[in-house]
Write an enzyme that holds these catalytic residues in place. Structure first.
Site, PDB file in Angstrom:
ATOM      1  N   ASP A 341       0.647  -1.070   0.031  1.00  0.00           N
ATOM      2  CA  ASP A 341      -0.088   0.037   0.025  1.00  0.00           C
ATOM      3  C   ASP A 341       0.818   1.286   0.144  1.00  0.00           C
ATOM      4  OD1 ASP A 341      -3.428   0.332   1.420  1.00  0.00           O
ATOM      5  OD2 ASP A 341      -2.101   1.731   0.175  1.00  0.00           O
ATOM      6  N   GLU A 537     -10.279   6.938   5.070  1.00  0.00           N
ATOM      7  CA  GLU A 537      -9.197   6.143   5.803  1.00  0.00           C
ATOM      8  C   GLU A 537      -9.309   6.825   7.302  1.00  0.00           C
ATOM      9  OE1 GLU A 537      -6.440   6.072   2.189  1.00  0.00           O
ATOM     10  OE2 GLU A 537      -5.574   5.347   3.742  1.00  0.00           O
TER      11      GLU A 537
HETATM   12  C1  GLC Z   1      -4.646   4.221   0.208  1.00  0.00           C
HETATM   13  C2  GLC Z   1      -5.485   3.046   0.579  1.00  0.00           C
HETATM   14  C3  GLC Z   1      -5.582   2.126  -0.565  1.00  0.00           C
HETATM   15  C4  GLC Z   1      -5.295   2.679  -1.956  1.00  0.00           C
HETATM   16  C5  GLC Z   1      -4.035   3.139  -2.000  1.00  0.00           C
HETATM   17  C6  GLC Z   1      -3.798   3.839  -3.255  1.00  0.00           C
HETATM   18  O1  GLC Z   1      -3.681   4.492   1.368  1.00  0.00           O
HETATM   19  O2  GLC Z   1      -5.224   2.134   1.575  1.00  0.00           O
HETATM   20  O3  GLC Z   1      -6.846   1.222  -0.253  1.00  0.00           O
HETATM   21  O4  GLC Z   1      -5.697   1.771  -2.898  1.00  0.00           O
HETATM   22  O5  GLC Z   1      -3.756   4.121  -1.004  1.00  0.00           O
HETATM   23  O6  GLC Z   1      -4.642   5.176  -3.303  1.00  0.00           O
END
Ligand code: GLC
Length: 714
Positions: A341, A537
């Site tokens: 991530d 988030e």
């Molecule tokens: C974010 C998320 C993830 C996402 C990634 C790219 O922090 O946790 O779900 O796909 O970054 O944006």
């Protein structure tokens, strides 16, 4: 009559059966059939819970093909170390040019939430496609013996939500309430069509979290708190997105492996302490469905797992070899690739955003290193040369990535040459989204037959969310947080207020956000549209000390209901929120109460059901049922102030229908409970929460946290 669990299970088993309860007229499924897939890929059913004692072997629909294996081996054998490590690198479009993609043999780019071509929120489909072509052409212009096309990933998590003008579907929490895997396959297919039309081939979806605690800011990204439904949905969504890897399909991502929704107190990026049995059978359920459907990528979770019962602390998932390799690849048989991530490797002990041999050795195959990709390449090259990372691990990672790209059919066609490329109409699927909204609504209360509304009624509409597409669409909508948007940013969307005017006649509908100074006497009914402002988030987390009482964070929603209650008219409340919250006072002030979740751009899906509007097969009715429990106390996860009371007001499976006789009495409001821990406990719990999730992690965005998310707000 409200639906019991066995009934929705029967409905789910017969996916096209009438799942709509007592529809006024014919079959509900038919009534909600707009854009039902003509041919379902599977006869979907919601499986029974599992009781595995170890990670199960799952057979993917894409079995290993010897010819493909041979082709992959040949390509990898032709690659230099620089080409291999470049292939494992995913950079953000704001930090890399096509020329750099060529020079560093980059395998993937992404646009994070709130990132668009040229930094233009209103970038056209042509702008997206042109940039996709530029990156593709650069990747095919390297001096490599075999040119490997780049793949672009994007968070298309409720439609193609980064793209101006796209239809936005309800977020996953609402889709879970629909209990309709066939709908989910159709949404996956529609999302893939939209994403591919922009030239992008990879969606970071579906989220397969089985969220347990509504404090989590990502609860709305979770279909359900119950594994079996998530398993059925995972299979359906991945099948819809990937199909048979045609030009209208994209690569899916099962995320975030594993236990993102299991953390203590629902802390985002926090620590889970669940048992091995629960981690496998509850939080692993979605991956059983996704792998069976042939998902080609998995995203590792930011969260950690400390299996206290067994005395095994696996630590952060991005570095957990026992899970990324031992469980996912070796035991479950996942043959796609694992992507980390956003800067997640920087959270591992001894690692930075640009250097983490532990993560690669653990089983991360592609590293999402949005900005520090140059340093990452240099560091990782050195780590291979020094033997910190075995070359065999690099070759395995690269083989996985190339096999996925070959399966996707990316070799040989530029994004703009593929069928459907540049077709702006692919961004729209309003009928399907409207159907999804209808099926997602859950009727929690309907006293005095306040619903259905009748066309021609004089209606006063109140509440801050009635005329707000940003509130309807929530986070991951053009911007990462869903903030800094106005209705004009969603030109094809329809607010619930606009839909009420269309359904009832504009002359019959009056709007006042606060109802201040309004004479209520002339009105036949009041519709209050209230709820949460957008978040995503961590910013959506509710700290352990805070209650789940909605009006503790949004007092204006209580005030407006108190104002209109004085008119003694039927009050219909539509609750637009990313999770179930403690709303007993709001329920007491409402004759009818509808959980609308985050419905997306199609507000008319709400009014279709509020008015029981005519459809091809009868009249629309409520059919949604809760896919997670609804709080009945301010602190359902802590005993403060209400230890003796049942924590939940409504269980999963609850949902009312027309024309049943419903009467819910006055509910307790616990006026003295304004915290879920004593002051001392609260400070400690919150400090722990804040430290848990940001252990070593540089805060991703620098904007200050909102009040309900900050320790100093206590
Ligand atoms: C974010 C998320 C993830 C996402 C990634 C790219 O922090 O946790 O779900 O796909 O970054 O944006």
């Amino acid at each position: 009559m409200f639906r019991t669990r066995w009934l929705w299970l029967m409905c789910a088993v017969l996916a096209t059966a009438d799942c709509g309860g007592a529809v006024l007229g014919a079959d509900a499924a038919a009534a909600n059939s707009a854009h039902a897939p003509t041919k379902l890929s599977f006869r979907y059913r919601v499986p029974q819970p599992t009781h595995y004692t170890d990670w199960p072997a799952i057979r993917s629909r894409f079995s290993t093909d010897p010819a493909l294996t041979a082709r992959v081996r040949k390509i990898v054998a032709s690659m230099s170390l620089a080409q291999k490590i470049g292939q494992m690198t995913q950079a953000e479009i704001k930090s890399i040019t096509p020329a750099q993609v060529r020079k560093y043999y980059i395998g993937s780019v992404l646009n994070g939430g709130g990132s668009w071509p040229g930094g233009n929120k209103h970038a056209s489909i042509g702008d997206w496609l042109a940039l996709a072509d530029a990156y593709y052409d650069a990747s095919m212009a390297t001096d490599a013996a075999v040119k490997v096309p780049i793949i672009w990933g994007t968070d298309a998590v409720h439609g193609d939500n980064n793209v101006f003008g796209a239809t936005l579907f309800p977020h996953n929490i609402g889709l879970g309430a629909a209990h309709d895997p066939a709908l989910i396959e159709a949404i996956g297919a529609a999302t893939a069509r939209a994403v591919r039309a922009t030239g992008i081939e990879w969606a970071f979806a579906p989220t397969l979290a089985v969220a347990q605690n509504a404090r989590w800011g990502r609860t709305y990204e979770s279909f359900s708190s119950e594994g079996p439904l998530v398993r059925a949905y995972a299979r359906a969504y991945v099948t819809g997105l990937q199909g048979s890897f045609g030009d209208h399909n994209v690569m899916a991502t099962a995320k975030h492996f594993i236990g993102d929704g299991a953390t203590d107190h629902g802390i985002d990026q926090g620590n889970a302490t669940v048992s091995r049995a629960d981690m496998i059978n509850v939080h692993g359920a979605g991956y059983f469905g996704a792998i069976a459907a042939g998902a080609q990528s998995v995203m590792a979770s930011y969260s950690s797992w400390d299996d206290v019962a067994d005395g095994v602390d696996y630590g952060k998932m991005s570095g957990a070899r026992a899970l990324l390799t031992g469980a996912l690849k070796d035991k479950m048989g996942f043959d796609g690739f694992v992507v980390s991530d956003w800067n997640a490797i920087g959270q591992l002990p001894g690692c930075t955003n640009a250097s983490c041999p532990q993560a690669i050795n653990a089983g991360i195959d592609m590293v999402m290193v949005p900005d520090d990709w140059k340093a990452f390449i240099a560091n990782t090259t050195r780590q291979v040369r020094d033997g910190e990372i075995p070359l065999a691990r690099i070759d395995d990672a690269v083989s996985r990535i190339i096999r996925a790209k070959l399966r996707m059919g990316l070799f040989g066609t530029r994004p703009s040459q593929r069928a459907g490329a540049g077709d702006a109409s692919a961004l729209q699927d309003r009928a399907l989204a409207r159907r999804a909204v209808r099926e997602s609504l859950v009727l929690l209360k309907n006293n005095r037959q306040a619903l259905p509304l009748k066309a021609g009624m004089k209606i006063l509409v109140v509440g801050k969310s009635a005329d707000s597409l940003p509130d309807q669409v929530g986070g991951w909508s053009l911007t990462w947080q869903g903030t800094d948007n106005t209705n004009a940013d969603f030109p094809h969307g329809e607010t619930i207020l606009a839909a009420l005017r269309a359904a009832d006649g504009a002359a019959n509908v009056t709007y006042s956000a606060t109802a201040q100074g309004i004479d209520l006497a002339p009105f036949d009914a009041i519709v209050a549209v209230i709820g949460e402002a957008p978040y995503a988030e961590t910013r959506g987390d509710i700290l352990p000390s805070a209650t789940l009482r909605h009006s503790d964070r949004y007092p204006e929603d209580l005030a407006v209901l108190q104002t209109v209650a004085k008119g003694h008219k039927p009050v219909v409340t539509v609750f637009v929120a990313g999770r179930p919250l403690y709303v007993n006072r709001l329920l007491n002030l409402s004759d009818a109460f509808v959980a609308a979740w985050l419905p997306g751009t199609e507000g008319a899906g709400v009014t279709d059901v509020l008015f029981a509007a005519k459809s091809a097969a009868g009249r629309y009715n409520f059919r949604g049922t809760l896919a997670r429990p609804w709080p009945g106390v301010p602190c359902p996860d802590a005993g403060a102030g209400n230890a003796k009371a049942r924590p939940w007001l409504f269980a999963p499976g609850y949902g009312l229908r027309y024309p049943g006789q419903h009467a819910i009495g006055t509910l307790p409001t616990y006026p003295a409970v304004h915290a879920c821990a004593s002051a001392a406990q609260a400070t400690a719990a919150d400090a722990n929460a804040l430290s848990e999730r940001s252990a070593g992690a540089p805060v991703r965005r620098s904007r200050p946290l909102p009040a309900h998310n900050r320790l100093d707000a206590l």
